[in-house]
Design an enzyme around this catalytic site. Sequence first.
Site, PDB file in Angstrom:
ATOM      1  CB  CYS A 194      -0.908   0.005   1.228  1.00 38.15           C
ATOM      2  SG  CYS A 194      -2.041   1.417   1.262  1.00 38.15           S
ATOM      3  CG  ASP A 226      -0.765   4.112   5.276  1.00 33.75           C
ATOM      4  OD1 ASP A 226       0.132   4.678   5.931  1.00 33.75           O
ATOM      5  OD2 ASP A 226      -1.950   4.054   5.649  1.00 33.75           O
ATOM      6  NE  ARG A 286      -0.740   5.127   8.717  1.00 32.10           N
ATOM      7  CZ  ARG A 286      -2.009   4.943   9.051  1.00 32.10           C
ATOM      8  NH1 ARG A 286      -2.397   5.149  10.292  1.00 32.10           N
ATOM      9  NH2 ARG A 286      -2.896   4.531   8.164  1.00 32.10           N
ATOM     10  CG  HIS A 313      -1.732  -1.156   5.928  1.00 32.58           C
ATOM     11  ND1 HIS A 313      -2.315  -0.191   6.697  1.00 32.58           N
ATOM     12  CD2 HIS A 313      -1.831  -0.724   4.649  1.00 32.58           C
ATOM     13  CE1 HIS A 313      -2.731   0.800   5.906  1.00 32.58           C
ATOM     14  NE2 HIS A 313      -2.454   0.503   4.663  1.00 32.58           N
ATOM     15  CB  CYS A 360      -5.838  -0.534   4.427  1.00 33.84           C
ATOM     16  SG  CYS A 360      -5.442   0.140   2.808  1.00 33.84           S
TER      17      CYS A 360
HETATM   18 ZN    ZN Z   1      -3.423   1.190   3.022  1.00 31.04          ZN
END
Ligand code: ZN
Length: 221
Positions: A42, A44, A46, A98, A101
């Site tokens: 992803c 993302d 993080r 994750h 998400c």
């Molecule tokens: Zn995500």
Amino acid sequence: MRKLKEVFEQNRLWAERVRASDPSFFKKLSEQQNPEYLWIGCADSRVPANQIIDALPGEVFVHRNIANVVVHSDLNCLSVIQYAIDILKIKHIIVCGHYGCGGIKAAWEDKEHGLIDNWLRNIKDVQRFHQDELDNLTSEKEKIDRLCELNVIEQVVNVCQTTVVQGAWKSGQELAVHGWIYSIEDGILRDLNICITKSEEIPNTLEDGLCFTRYAAIKIG
Ligand code: ZN
């Protein structure tokens, strides 16, 4: 405003630190890359691939998008997969989702988000395939976490069904496709126990897909 000075400064300090621990690091890296893994994760911020598996530059080939989706018409993702397999000869493709998400949550909600809804449509399809199982879970968090896991499993299957992966297996190339999930809450990766090394191992039915570990349910208890 135009230069983002602190980013360049951080970069310079990082390069100095790397050179201090291995003076020939960048020279060696500039001569070749030889990663063993392709990471499809992803976007993302993080969930940075290299950092969470403590890998150095050169060790993992990475493709990231919102909610780690593999779509058969996405030339970007397919090109990455082809390059990784045909040129870099990577041995493992890891699809890593994750929990929590934002892309999965957005797909779950019945709200409009604009252009991105077209991308999230792929996750809504995953939801539709597994609606019965999701309906049996009680809390909203549990449902979304399970959808995060199911999305990984479906994207693993999508990777396996690409012409590139199919071609690699036909020609006898050693290649395993894995499904993992990461928790931002504790920094730990979990294996969803899906590892496909040949066409015959691709789950054909919904029942096959349901045998994979329900970490979300275990985690929430
Ligand atoms: Zn995500």
